[in-house]
Design a protein around this motif. Structure first.
Motif, mmCIF file in Angstrom:
data_model
loop_
_atom_site.group_PDB
_atom_site.id
_atom_site.type_symbol
_atom_site.label_atom_id
_atom_site.label_comp_id
_atom_site.label_asym_id
_atom_site.label_seq_id
_atom_site.Cartn_x
_atom_site.Cartn_y
_atom_site.Cartn_z
ATOM 1 N N THR A 6 1.508 1.160 58.144
ATOM 2 C CA THR A 6 -0.153 0.525 57.509
ATOM 3 C C THR A 6 -0.198 1.911 56.599
ATOM 4 O OG1 THR A 6 -1.141 2.214 59.831
ATOM 5 C CG2 THR A 6 -1.029 -0.339 59.367
ATOM 6 N N GLU A 7 0.434 2.218 56.548
ATOM 7 C CA GLU A 7 0.174 3.555 55.393
ATOM 8 C C GLU A 7 1.737 3.486 54.915
ATOM 9 O OE1 GLU A 7 -2.315 5.211 55.304
ATOM 10 O OE2 GLU A 7 -3.582 3.699 57.132
ATOM 11 N N ASP A 8 1.483 4.425 52.663
ATOM 12 C CA ASP A 8 3.042 4.366 52.741
ATOM 13 C C ASP A 8 2.773 6.159 52.899
ATOM 14 O OD1 ASP A 8 2.796 1.890 51.437
ATOM 15 O OD2 ASP A 8 1.562 3.323 49.587
ATOM 16 N N GLY A 9 4.349 5.951 53.136
ATOM 17 C CA GLY A 9 5.408 7.704 53.993
ATOM 18 C C GLY A 9 6.237 7.785 52.650
ATOM 19 N N ALA A 10 6.241 9.151 52.989
ATOM 20 C CA ALA A 10 8.229 9.055 52.511
ATOM 21 C C ALA A 10 8.923 10.049 53.431
ATOM 22 C CB ALA A 10 8.030 9.622 51.083
ATOM 23 N N ASP A 11 10.105 10.631 53.698
ATOM 24 C CA ASP A 11 11.007 11.296 54.165
ATOM 25 C C ASP A 11 11.410 11.492 53.039
ATOM 26 O OD1 ASP A 11 12.202 12.403 56.556
ATOM 27 O OD2 ASP A 11 13.354 11.420 56.931
ATOM 28 N N VAL A 12 11.108 13.149 52.837
ATOM 29 C CA VAL A 12 11.928 14.231 51.592
ATOM 30 C C VAL A 12 12.598 15.501 52.194
ATOM 31 C CG1 VAL A 12 11.360 15.500 49.978
ATOM 32 C CG2 VAL A 12 9.368 13.664 50.494
ATOM 33 N N VAL A 13 13.571 15.153 51.861
ATOM 34 C CA VAL A 13 14.478 16.097 52.420
ATOM 35 C C VAL A 13 15.200 16.869 50.813
ATOM 36 C CG1 VAL A 13 17.232 16.732 52.307
ATOM 37 C CG2 VAL A 13 16.045 14.944 53.055
ATOM 38 N N LEU A 14 14.756 18.958 50.835
ATOM 39 C CA LEU A 14 14.722 19.834 50.322
ATOM 40 C C LEU A 14 15.623 20.754 50.386
ATOM 41 C CD1 LEU A 14 13.648 21.545 48.027
ATOM 42 C CD2 LEU A 14 12.144 22.540 48.900
ATOM 43 N N THR A 15 16.844 21.120 49.261
ATOM 44 C CA THR A 15 18.421 22.465 49.678
ATOM 45 C C THR A 15 17.738 22.759 48.469
ATOM 46 O OG1 THR A 15 19.519 19.635 50.300
ATOM 47 C CG2 THR A 15 20.148 22.118 49.733
ATOM 48 N N VAL A 16 17.620 23.971 49.256
ATOM 49 C CA VAL A 16 18.048 24.883 48.469
ATOM 50 C C VAL A 16 18.730 26.107 48.491
ATOM 51 C CG1 VAL A 16 15.906 27.117 47.485
ATOM 52 C CG2 VAL A 16 14.848 25.314 48.315
ATOM 53 N N HIS A 17 19.198 26.395 46.796
ATOM 54 C CA HIS A 17 20.808 27.069 46.953
ATOM 55 C C HIS A 17 20.176 28.872 46.504
ATOM 56 C CE1 HIS A 17 23.708 23.898 47.566
ATOM 57 N NE2 HIS A 17 22.648 23.369 47.239
ATOM 58 N N ILE A 18 21.000 29.805 47.129
ATOM 59 C CA ILE A 18 20.529 31.045 46.845
ATOM 60 C C ILE A 18 21.960 31.542 46.157
ATOM 61 C CG2 ILE A 18 20.013 33.296 47.097
ATOM 62 C CD1 ILE A 18 17.904 31.577 49.083
ATOM 63 N N TRP A 19 21.975 31.791 45.103
ATOM 64 C CA TRP A 19 22.837 32.383 44.706
ATOM 65 C C TRP A 19 22.960 33.987 44.540
ATOM 66 C CZ3 TRP A 19 27.616 29.384 45.118
ATOM 67 C CH2 TRP A 19 27.585 28.139 45.015
ATOM 68 N N ASP A 20 23.870 35.192 44.979
ATOM 69 C CA ASP A 20 23.117 36.719 44.526
ATOM 70 C C ASP A 20 24.385 37.800 44.593
ATOM 71 O OD1 ASP A 20 21.864 38.644 44.560
ATOM 72 O OD2 ASP A 20 22.110 39.086 47.122
ATOM 73 N N ARG A 21 24.441 38.392 43.709
ATOM 74 C CA ARG A 21 25.652 39.195 43.630
ATOM 75 C C ARG A 21 25.489 40.517 44.720
ATOM 76 N NH1 ARG A 21 27.968 38.218 37.488
ATOM 77 N NH2 ARG A 21 29.067 36.058 38.813
ATOM 78 N N ALA A 22 25.274 40.486 45.623
ATOM 79 C CA ALA A 22 24.599 41.593 46.526
ATOM 80 C C ALA A 22 25.846 42.386 46.909
ATOM 81 C CB ALA A 22 23.978 41.346 48.094
ATOM 82 N N GLN A 23 25.194 43.555 47.060
ATOM 83 C CA GLN A 23 26.686 44.189 48.194
ATOM 84 C C GLN A 23 27.226 43.834 50.012
ATOM 85 O OE1 GLN A 23 28.811 45.968 46.529
ATOM 86 N NE2 GLN A 23 28.445 45.039 44.389
ATOM 87 N N THR A 24 25.467 43.212 49.967
ATOM 88 C CA THR A 24 25.770 43.209 51.422
ATOM 89 C C THR A 24 24.742 42.087 51.764
ATOM 90 O OG1 THR A 24 23.683 44.740 51.753
ATOM 91 C CG2 THR A 24 25.274 45.577 51.972
ATOM 92 N N ARG A 25 25.422 40.781 52.747
ATOM 93 C CA ARG A 25 24.900 39.842 53.282
ATOM 94 C C ARG A 25 22.967 39.935 53.713
ATOM 95 N NH1 ARG A 25 24.055 36.877 57.966
ATOM 96 N NH2 ARG A 25 24.158 35.045 57.688
#
Length: 85
Positions: A6-25
């Motif tokens: 009875t209402e307008d809606g949506a299912d949203v998927v958001l993917t965030v990628h993080i790239w890091d040159r860190a020495q540790t995880r």
């Protein structure tokens, strides 16, 4: 409500990628956790919608093959519903 169609809606998927040159995880994990906490802020506002449900579907940090870089990934799923006009 959206589940009754009875209402307008949506299912949203958001993917965030993080790239890091860190020495540790651990540093990449800290960044991933901070991004996740910001996206889960209770004061998160949507201009024309209401956030009905939000959850983390997937999160991981891995070292890239043949590299010192780490790749963090977090996938969120949200259900939103249009504001009543």
């Amino acid at each position: 409500d959206w589940s009754t169609s009875t209402e307008d809606g949506a299912d949203v998927v958001l993917t965030v990628h993080i790239w890091d040159r860190a020495q540790t995880r651990e540093r990449t994990v800290e960044i991933l956790e901070r991004v996740n906490s910001l996206l889960n802020e209770p004061d998160l506002e949507l201009s024309d919608n209401t956030l009905i449900l939000q959850r983390v579907e997937f999160a991981e940090v891995r070292r890239m093959p043949d590299s010192q870089d780490y790749h963090g990934l977090v996938r969120l799923r949200a259900k939103i519903e249009a504001l009543a006009t």
